[in-house]
Design a protein around this motif. Structure first.
Motif, mmCIF file in Angstrom:
data_model
loop_
_atom_site.group_PDB
_atom_site.id
_atom_site.type_symbol
_atom_site.label_atom_id
_atom_site.label_comp_id
_atom_site.label_asym_id
_atom_site.label_seq_id
_atom_site.Cartn_x
_atom_site.Cartn_y
_atom_site.Cartn_z
ATOM 1 N N ASP A 1 9.613 5.452 6.268
ATOM 2 C CA ASP A 1 9.437 5.190 4.841
ATOM 3 C C ASP A 1 10.262 3.968 4.475
ATOM 4 O O ASP A 1 11.130 3.534 5.250
ATOM 5 C CB ASP A 1 9.861 6.404 4.015
ATOM 6 N N TYR A 2 10.020 3.413 3.307
ATOM 7 C CA TYR A 2 10.737 2.218 2.883
ATOM 8 C C TYR A 2 11.921 2.614 2.021
ATOM 9 O O TYR A 2 11.765 3.303 1.006
ATOM 10 C CB TYR A 2 9.807 1.278 2.114
ATOM 11 N N ASP A 3 13.125 2.156 2.427
ATOM 12 C CA ASP A 3 14.364 2.540 1.735
ATOM 13 C C ASP A 3 14.878 1.482 0.767
ATOM 14 O O ASP A 3 15.976 1.607 0.227
ATOM 15 C CB ASP A 3 15.449 2.879 2.754
ATOM 16 N N GLY A 4 14.107 0.439 0.538
ATOM 17 C CA GLY A 4 14.526 -0.595 -0.408
ATOM 18 C C GLY A 4 15.272 -1.757 0.205
ATOM 19 O O GLY A 4 15.630 -2.701 -0.498
ATOM 20 N N SER A 5 15.533 -1.715 1.505
ATOM 21 C CA SER A 5 16.266 -2.809 2.152
ATOM 22 C C SER A 5 15.439 -4.092 2.129
ATOM 23 O O SER A 5 14.211 -4.055 2.221
ATOM 24 C CB SER A 5 16.595 -2.446 3.594
ATOM 25 N N PRO A 6 16.117 -5.244 2.016
ATOM 26 C CA PRO A 6 15.385 -6.517 1.989
ATOM 27 C C PRO A 6 14.607 -6.754 3.274
ATOM 28 O O PRO A 6 15.050 -6.391 4.369
ATOM 29 C CB PRO A 6 16.503 -7.564 1.828
ATOM 30 N N ALA A 7 13.454 -7.351 3.137
ATOM 31 C CA ALA A 7 12.631 -7.747 4.282
ATOM 32 C C ALA A 7 11.727 -8.879 3.828
ATOM 33 O O ALA A 7 11.353 -8.967 2.651
ATOM 34 C CB ALA A 7 11.809 -6.577 4.808
ATOM 35 N N ASP A 8 11.394 -9.759 4.764
ATOM 36 C CA ASP A 8 10.495 -10.865 4.445
ATOM 37 C C ASP A 8 9.030 -10.426 4.450
ATOM 38 O O ASP A 8 8.184 -11.056 3.798
ATOM 39 C CB ASP A 8 10.666 -11.991 5.469
ATOM 40 N N LEU A 9 8.746 -9.365 5.167
ATOM 41 C CA LEU A 9 7.366 -8.921 5.366
ATOM 42 C C LEU A 9 7.367 -7.429 5.662
ATOM 43 O O LEU A 9 8.239 -6.931 6.381
ATOM 44 C CB LEU A 9 6.742 -9.681 6.544
ATOM 45 N N MET A 10 6.378 -6.720 5.116
ATOM 46 C CA MET A 10 6.145 -5.326 5.502
ATOM 47 C C MET A 10 4.838 -5.241 6.283
ATOM 48 O O MET A 10 3.817 -5.781 5.856
ATOM 49 C CB MET A 10 6.067 -4.407 4.282
ATOM 50 N N VAL A 11 4.903 -4.572 7.415
ATOM 51 C CA VAL A 11 3.704 -4.162 8.135
ATOM 52 C C VAL A 11 3.633 -2.649 7.985
ATOM 53 O O VAL A 11 4.561 -1.943 8.384
ATOM 54 C CB VAL A 11 3.750 -4.556 9.621
ATOM 55 N N ALA A 12 2.571 -2.151 7.384
ATOM 56 C CA ALA A 12 2.445 -0.718 7.115
ATOM 57 C C ALA A 12 1.255 -0.152 7.868
ATOM 58 O O ALA A 12 0.167 -0.729 7.867
ATOM 59 C CB ALA A 12 2.292 -0.455 5.622
ATOM 60 N N VAL A 13 1.476 0.984 8.507
ATOM 61 C CA VAL A 13 0.418 1.712 9.197
ATOM 62 C C VAL A 13 -0.053 2.840 8.286
ATOM 63 O O VAL A 13 0.764 3.618 7.798
ATOM 64 C CB VAL A 13 0.936 2.284 10.534
ATOM 65 N N HIS A 14 -1.361 2.891 8.031
ATOM 66 C CA HIS A 14 -1.976 3.989 7.286
ATOM 67 C C HIS A 14 -1.845 3.796 5.769
ATOM 68 O O HIS A 14 -0.784 3.982 5.179
ATOM 69 C CB HIS A 14 -1.349 5.326 7.688
ATOM 70 N N ALA A 15 -2.952 3.419 5.137
ATOM 71 C CA ALA A 15 -2.962 3.126 3.695
ATOM 72 C C ALA A 15 -2.570 4.335 2.857
ATOM 73 O O ALA A 15 -1.786 4.223 1.910
ATOM 74 C CB ALA A 15 -4.355 2.642 3.282
ATOM 75 N N TRP A 16 -3.098 5.501 3.195
ATOM 76 C CA TRP A 16 -2.852 6.699 2.383
ATOM 77 C C TRP A 16 -1.426 7.193 2.567
ATOM 78 O O TRP A 16 -0.720 7.444 1.594
ATOM 79 C CB TRP A 16 -3.863 7.781 2.763
ATOM 80 N N ARG A 17 -0.969 7.302 3.814
ATOM 81 C CA ARG A 17 0.371 7.848 4.072
ATOM 82 C C ARG A 17 1.483 6.874 3.700
ATOM 83 O O ARG A 17 2.599 7.290 3.396
ATOM 84 C CB ARG A 17 0.508 8.264 5.544
#
Length: 318
Positions: free
Chosen positions: A40-56
């Motif tokens: 899950d995303y905890d709010g930490s800085p990142a330049d880019l998110m790669v996410a697996v699974h649109a619903w989850r």
């Protein structure tokens, strides 16, 4: 770049999504990026998110875009996203797709269920597979047909076992299955099948090395799923040169091609039994499967997957 790669928790670390995410993390690191895997995303800085699974991953994507609206999200569409949740629970699924800057599908026909307004964001990245560490040595004692995948409803996992029951008494076909049962009910069904079906063996959840040994011993592989986003086990079979007998669904056809000769209708036990019998007794049918699969195998080379990710990242404004 500093990349956060979101892959929601599953019942085992060897779910298709988790395995794909781990491979992509290695690819992205190999391209020179810093990658942090998280459920899950905890709010930490990142330049880019790669996410697996649109619903989850919907909540994680929402939080990232709220905090960093100008930073890109790459969303990999799972099979359940595009062949289930987009209809059964469309709001979070479509919201994730709307927020994403790039959509990644795993098969060539996924575009058909992506809304037209979002198709310009879509690219296909075929999952790659490494060659088997040892040469293939198909069993000489039986015609081994492997089924590789966890036991859950969408996989229709006992279809090959049930088809094998319809074969003549003289058949040498044996079904060997590996994969975790997602529920006690599925485990009970597999054990019950073994008791009544001498052609069937379920080995349960096994390490990756054992899966590769099974492929090396296999004459063919069955994938009988009701839906798939783009199963990596097809990539593995193609690279290993193991002919595939597959349910005719977009996720399989989008990897094997429309003209592949090894399809059967979804849930059709008799049709699969006919294919198994042809495979055992018609050498020319086996040749046609191997030739068709060899034509698809270059799609699943690791270098091709790496190049696809390099192009995708180069096209983002980060």
């Amino acid at each position: 770049m500093n990349i956060v790669l979101i892959t929601p928790e599953g019942p085992t670390s060897r779910t298709g999504n988790r395995v794909a995410a781990s491979r992509w993390a290695r690819i992205l690191r190999g391209l020179g990026h810093r990658v942090r895997l998280a459920a899950d995303y905890d709010g930490s800085p990142a330049d880019l998110m790669v996410a697996v699974h649109a619903w989850r991953s919907a909540a994680a994507i929402e939080r990232f875009k709220a905090k960093f609206p100008d930073r890109p999200v790459v969303l990999q569409l799972s099979g359940t996203d595009i062949y289930e949740y987009i209809d059964s629970d469309p709001v979070p699924t479509l919201r994730s797709m709307e927020l994403a800057d790039r959509l990644v599908a795993l098969n060539d026909l996924a575009w058909r269920v992506v809304p037209k307004r979002l198709r310009p964001r879509l690219c296909v990245i075929h999952q790659s597979a490494a060659r088997l560490p040892h040469p293939r040595r198909p069993s000489t004692r039986a015609v081994v047909v492997s089924v590789i995948g966890h036991l859950r409803d969408v996989k229709d996992p006992l279809r090959a076992a049930e088809a094998a029951r319809l074969l003549p008494a003289t058949s040498r076909v044996r079904i060997e299955q590996v994969g975790r049962a997602y529920t006690p009910a599925w485990a009970a069904r597999a054990r019950a099948e073994m008791k009544i079906n001498p052609r069937y063996l379920w080995r349960g959840d096994v390490p990756g090395a054992a899966v590769r040994r099974l492929l090396a011993r296999s004459h063919a592989m069955v994938i009988s799923s009701l839906s798939e986003g783009g199963a990596n086990v097809i990539s593995e079979a193609a690279v290993a040169g193991v002919p595939v007998l597959a349910s005719r669904i977009d996720g399989n056809v989008g990897l094997l091609g429309a003209d592949y000769p090894g399809y059967f209708p979804v849930g059709d036990t008799q049709a699969l039994a006919c294919l198994l019998q042809r495979f055992e007794h018609e050498p020319q049918f086996v040749v046609s499967l191997r030739q068709a699969l060899a034509g698809r195998a270059p799609l699943f080379r690791p270098a091709r997957e790496i190049a696809a990710w390099r192009r995708l990242l180069a096209g983002l404004c980060v």
